[in-house]
Design a protein around this motif. Structure first.
Motif, mmCIF file in Angstrom:
data_model
loop_
_atom_site.group_PDB
_atom_site.id
_atom_site.type_symbol
_atom_site.label_atom_id
_atom_site.label_comp_id
_atom_site.label_asym_id
_atom_site.label_seq_id
_atom_site.Cartn_x
_atom_site.Cartn_y
_atom_site.Cartn_z
ATOM 1 N N GLY A 138 0.785 -1.220 0.000
ATOM 2 C CA GLY A 138 0.000 0.000 0.000
ATOM 3 C C GLY A 138 0.821 1.277 0.000
ATOM 4 N N LYS A 139 2.087 1.180 -0.389
ATOM 5 C CA LYS A 139 2.950 2.360 -0.418
ATOM 6 C C LYS A 139 3.550 2.538 -1.815
ATOM 7 C CE LYS A 139 4.011 1.968 4.443
ATOM 8 N NZ LYS A 139 5.042 1.890 5.462
ATOM 9 N N PRO A 140 2.701 2.742 -2.818
ATOM 10 C CA PRO A 140 3.209 2.843 -4.186
ATOM 11 C C PRO A 140 4.126 4.037 -4.412
ATOM 12 C CG PRO A 140 0.891 3.451 -4.115
ATOM 13 C CD PRO A 140 1.245 2.907 -2.758
ATOM 14 N N SER A 141 3.883 5.146 -3.750
ATOM 15 C CA SER A 141 4.756 6.310 -3.961
ATOM 16 C C SER A 141 6.164 6.043 -3.421
ATOM 17 C CB SER A 141 4.162 7.571 -3.350
ATOM 18 O OG SER A 141 3.975 7.415 -1.974
ATOM 19 N N GLU A 142 6.255 5.325 -2.305
ATOM 20 C CA GLU A 142 7.566 4.964 -1.759
ATOM 21 C C GLU A 142 8.283 3.987 -2.684
ATOM 22 O OE1 GLU A 142 7.826 3.919 2.405
ATOM 23 O OE2 GLU A 142 6.097 5.193 2.845
ATOM 24 N N ALA A 143 7.526 3.065 -3.269
ATOM 25 C CA ALA A 143 8.107 2.102 -4.193
ATOM 26 C C ALA A 143 8.687 2.813 -5.410
ATOM 27 C CB ALA A 143 7.048 1.087 -4.628
ATOM 28 N N LYS A 144 7.938 3.740 -5.968
ATOM 29 C CA LYS A 144 8.404 4.489 -7.139
ATOM 30 C C LYS A 144 9.611 5.353 -6.781
ATOM 31 C CE LYS A 144 3.759 4.667 -8.949
ATOM 32 N NZ LYS A 144 2.616 5.534 -9.241
ATOM 33 N N ALA A 145 9.608 5.957 -5.610
ATOM 34 C CA ALA A 145 10.736 6.791 -5.183
ATOM 35 C C ALA A 145 12.008 5.955 -5.063
ATOM 36 C CB ALA A 145 10.413 7.480 -3.855
ATOM 37 N N LEU A 146 11.881 4.762 -4.525
ATOM 38 C CA LEU A 146 13.033 3.869 -4.402
ATOM 39 C C LEU A 146 13.606 3.540 -5.781
ATOM 40 C CD1 LEU A 146 14.953 1.950 -2.888
ATOM 41 C CD2 LEU A 146 13.115 0.240 -2.947
ATOM 42 N N LEU A 147 12.732 3.211 -6.721
ATOM 43 C CA LEU A 147 13.193 2.875 -8.065
ATOM 44 C C LEU A 147 13.835 4.078 -8.747
ATOM 45 C CD1 LEU A 147 10.216 0.652 -9.227
ATOM 46 C CD2 LEU A 147 12.475 -0.103 -8.462
ATOM 47 N N ARG A 148 13.224 5.246 -8.594
ATOM 48 C CA ARG A 148 13.804 6.458 -9.195
ATOM 49 C C ARG A 148 15.185 6.759 -8.596
ATOM 50 N NH1 ARG A 148 8.406 8.643 -8.371
ATOM 51 N NH2 ARG A 148 7.294 8.450 -10.333
ATOM 52 N N GLU A 149 15.305 6.565 -7.294
ATOM 53 C CA GLU A 149 16.591 6.793 -6.632
ATOM 54 C C GLU A 149 17.650 5.848 -7.184
ATOM 55 O OE1 GLU A 149 18.552 5.837 -2.322
ATOM 56 O OE2 GLU A 149 16.489 6.545 -2.323
ATOM 57 N N LYS A 150 17.302 4.594 -7.356
ATOM 58 C CA LYS A 150 18.264 3.609 -7.864
ATOM 59 C C LYS A 150 18.693 3.927 -9.289
ATOM 60 C CE LYS A 150 18.974 0.965 -4.392
ATOM 61 N NZ LYS A 150 20.324 0.802 -3.852
ATOM 62 N N LEU A 151 17.807 4.552 -10.062
ATOM 63 C CA LEU A 151 18.162 4.909 -11.434
ATOM 64 C C LEU A 151 19.228 5.996 -11.481
ATOM 65 C CD1 LEU A 151 14.712 4.755 -13.231
ATOM 66 C CD2 LEU A 151 16.690 3.262 -13.615
ATOM 67 N N THR A 152 19.462 6.679 -10.378
ATOM 68 C CA THR A 152 20.508 7.701 -10.333
ATOM 69 C C THR A 152 21.860 7.115 -9.945
ATOM 70 O OG1 THR A 152 20.164 8.322 -8.015
ATOM 71 C CG2 THR A 152 18.799 9.452 -9.673
ATOM 72 N N THR A 153 21.895 5.811 -9.674
ATOM 73 C CA THR A 153 23.135 5.159 -9.261
ATOM 74 C C THR A 153 23.737 4.393 -10.434
ATOM 75 O OG1 THR A 153 22.041 3.135 -8.504
ATOM 76 C CG2 THR A 153 22.258 4.933 -6.898
#
Length: 68
Positions: free
Chosen positions: A33-48
């Motif tokens: 139930g935390k889709p925004s947190e899931a998307k934020a995690l993925l976006r963060e990883k794309l910067t690595t």
């Protein structure tokens, strides 16, 4: 959740075959139930510095979560 915490611990431990643990963590966040947190995690990883394969998998996951 306990599942997310377990994935976070596994990622911190590192080692063989843990490079994609964040994808499972994102899925657990989304399903919890935390889709925004899931998307934020993925976006963060794309910067690595991801391998090309892992970058594609991360982009695919972000797109799929965006459609959910």
């Amino acid at each position: 959740s306990d599942v997310v915490a377990s994935f976070v611990r596994a990622a911190r431990l590192g080692g063989r075959r843990t490079e994609d643990v964040f994808l499972w963590c994102a899925l657990a966040l989304h399903n919890g139930g935390k889709p925004s947190e899931a998307k934020a995690l993925l976006r963060e990883k794309l910067t690595t510095d991801l391998s090309p394969e892992l970058r594609v998998r991360t982009e695919d996951a972000l797109q799929k979560l965006g459609q959910a």
